[in-house]
Design an enzyme around this catalytic site. Structure first.
Site, PDB file in Angstrom:
ATOM      1  N   GLY A 182       0.759  -1.242   0.000  1.00 26.00           N
ATOM      2  CA  GLY A 182       0.000   0.000   0.000  1.00 26.00           C
ATOM      3  C   GLY A 182       0.789   1.291   0.000  1.00 26.00           C
ATOM      4  N   GLY A 239       4.370  -3.396  -3.277  1.00 15.71           N
ATOM      5  CA  GLY A 239       4.468  -3.621  -4.718  1.00 15.71           C
ATOM      6  C   GLY A 239       4.938  -2.349  -5.390  1.00 15.71           C
ATOM      7  NE  ARG A 240       0.704   2.332  -6.022  1.00 15.32           N
ATOM      8  CZ  ARG A 240      -0.228   2.314  -6.969  1.00 15.32           C
ATOM      9  NH1 ARG A 240      -0.006   2.919  -8.116  1.00 15.32           N
ATOM     10  NH2 ARG A 240      -1.380   1.711  -6.769  1.00 15.32           N
ATOM     11  CB  CYS A 293     -12.821   2.711 -30.262  1.00 17.05           C
ATOM     12  SG  CYS A 293     -12.963   0.976 -29.839  1.00 17.05           S
ATOM     13  CE1 TYR A 300      -0.946  -3.266  -8.672  1.00 22.14           C
ATOM     14  CE2 TYR A 300       0.184  -1.289  -7.909  1.00 22.14           C
ATOM     15  CZ  TYR A 300      -0.322  -2.546  -7.667  1.00 22.14           C
ATOM     16  OH  TYR A 300      -0.193  -3.092  -6.422  1.00 22.14           O
ATOM     17  NE  ARG A 357      -1.463   3.379 -11.324  1.00 21.89           N
ATOM     18  CZ  ARG A 357      -1.294   4.631 -10.965  1.00 21.89           C
ATOM     19  NH1 ARG A 357      -0.622   5.467 -11.738  1.00 21.89           N
ATOM     20  NH2 ARG A 357      -1.759   5.089  -9.834  1.00 21.89           N
ATOM     21  CE1 TYR A 416      -7.463   1.564 -10.239  1.00 26.32           C
ATOM     22  CE2 TYR A 416      -5.175   2.025 -10.793  1.00 26.32           C
ATOM     23  CZ  TYR A 416      -6.159   1.135 -10.441  1.00 26.32           C
ATOM     24  OH  TYR A 416      -5.841  -0.181 -10.293  1.00 26.32           O
TER      25      TYR A 416
HETATM   26  C1  LIG Z   1      -3.194  -8.354  -1.028  1.00 26.84           C
HETATM   27  C2  LIG Z   1      -2.288  -7.353  -1.660  1.00 26.84           C
HETATM   28  N1  LIG Z   1      -1.072  -7.153  -1.127  1.00 26.84           N
HETATM   29  C3  LIG Z   1      -0.205  -6.256  -1.663  1.00 26.84           C
HETATM   30  C4  LIG Z   1      -0.530  -5.525  -2.776  1.00 26.84           C
HETATM   31  C5  LIG Z   1       0.476  -4.546  -3.304  1.00 26.84           C
HETATM   32  O1  LIG Z   1       0.016  -3.253  -3.084  1.00 26.84           O
HETATM   33  P1  LIG Z   1       0.954  -1.980  -3.374  1.00 26.84           P
HETATM   34  O2  LIG Z   1       1.431  -2.085  -4.781  1.00 26.84           O
HETATM   35  O3  LIG Z   1       0.041  -0.824  -3.164  1.00 26.84           O
HETATM   36  O4  LIG Z   1       2.078  -2.002  -2.383  1.00 26.84           O
HETATM   37  C6  LIG Z   1      -1.794  -5.687  -3.357  1.00 26.84           C
HETATM   38  C7  LIG Z   1      -2.164  -4.899  -4.538  1.00 26.84           C
HETATM   39  O5  LIG Z   1      -3.183  -4.992  -5.124  1.00 26.84           O
HETATM   40  C8  LIG Z   1      -2.695  -6.630  -2.790  1.00 26.84           C
HETATM   41  O6  LIG Z   1      -3.907  -6.833  -3.313  1.00 26.84           O
END
Ligand SMILES: Cc1ncc(COP(=O)(O)O)c(C=O)c1O
Length: 301
Positions: free
Chosen positions: A127, A163-164, A231, A260, A201, A205
């Site tokens: 997150g 992740g991000r 389109c 993403y 994205r 979003y």
């Molecule tokens: C269960 C879970 N963990 C981790 C992540 C990674 O999130 P982030 O890229 O915001 O760190 C996600 C992203 O969708 C997720 O669904």
């Protein structure tokens, strides 16, 4: 597959999913290590489409139901409850929702320990946001400072799922201007050869990505709508973006597409997945080739 490989923990989204995991594990004479994902009803203060910890979201089970769900399944011999899991959203830019999530998770884990479960870890999910627009952003240290005091109350190992924050800044989507046009009201469009099929994205979003011409012209900046060729009217990367003059064949790069980006790419409009290039200092290597029409048609009979 996860059970047969003996993965560390399977995070389950619901009581029903736990029961189905139990059944699969029983059929394989295995014990599945599981955790339940809880939904704490905490507002992550991010875009609604990537908020996952509110009670109106589909994710997890209500925090208050979790203790009973664990207790009711205590006797399932094919499950071993080893942890608890939470993930309240993505692109989170302030520490407080993350601290509250950690607090909720640790309290639950303490209750479960009291109930006799040997909780081996807590999983805080991912997150952590990144700065797409160059605005100040919560740092990993600030994140740690917010959650560690909560986690110390319990003192078990912590699993994180960033992740991000790890890969977001590492990618750029490079595309070419294929058309320019101007509406009678003065709105200027640069149509590029990438769109929502390569980077979803902005359409999904309304998200912001910096856009830079690869070889900027020495001209005054004016407002451009940078759009894709798909389109859909939502196939727009940026509106009223100040950029130097753009001409057909110019290359432009959309920055911070490492998370993403390619993973959300699709074959919509029969578009072929773009190649991926790894750049390491002055070296570059194609690490995924361009998809061909034969690749796509091979799936069809
Ligand atoms: C269960 C879970 N963990 C981790 C992540 C990674 O999130 P982030 O890229 O915001 O760190 C996600 C992203 O969708 C997720 O669904």
């Amino acid at each position: 597959m996860a059970i047969s490989k003996g993965v560390g923990t399977i995070n389950a989204e619901s009581a029903g999913e736990l029961d189905r995991i139990a059944e699969v594990a029983r059929g394989m004479y295995r014990v599945a290590r599981v955790a339940l994902r809880v939904n704490p009803d905490i507002d992550a203060q991010t875009h609604a489409n990537i908020s996952t910890g509110l009670k109106s979201n589909k994710f997890g089970v209500p925090l208050h139901d979790a203790r009973a769900i664990y207790a009711e399944r205590r006797r399932l011999t094919s499950l071993k409850f080893v942890g608890v899991h939470i993930h309240i959203g993505s692109q989170i830019t302030t520490a407080e929702p993350l601290r509250r999530a950690a607090e909720a998770l640790v309290s639950l884990a303490m209750d479960l320990t009291e109930d006799g479960f040997s909780i081996e870890h807590v999983d805080l999910g991912g997150g952590l946001g990144i700065a797409y627009e160059g605005r100040p952003m919560i740092t990993p240290s600030e994140y740690a400072a917010a959650v560690v005091p909560e986690l110390k109350r319990l003192g078990v190992p912590v699993v994180l799922e960033p992740g991000r924050a790890v890969v977001g800044h590492s990618g750029a989507l490079v595309c070419r201007v294929v058309d320019t046009k101007q509406n009678p009201d003065g709105r200027k469009f640069a149509v590029v050869d990438a769109g929502m099929t390569e980077l979803m994205r902005p359409a999904l979003y309304n998200s912001y990505h910096r856009i830079v011409p690869v070889q900027p012209r020495d001209s005054p900046e004016t407002a451009w709508d940078v759009v894709g060729p798909i389109c859909e009217s939502s196939d727009v990367f940026a509106r009223d973006r100040l950029l130097p003059e753009l001409r057909v064949n110019d290359a432009v790069a959309l920055l911070d597409t490492g998370a993403y980006g390619a993973v959300m790419a699709s074959n919509y409009n029969r578009r072929l997945l773009a190649p991926e290039v790894l750049v390491d200092d002055t070296q570059w290597t194609v690490i995924r080739r361009h998809q061909t029409i034969d690749d796509v048609l091979a799936l069809e009979t």
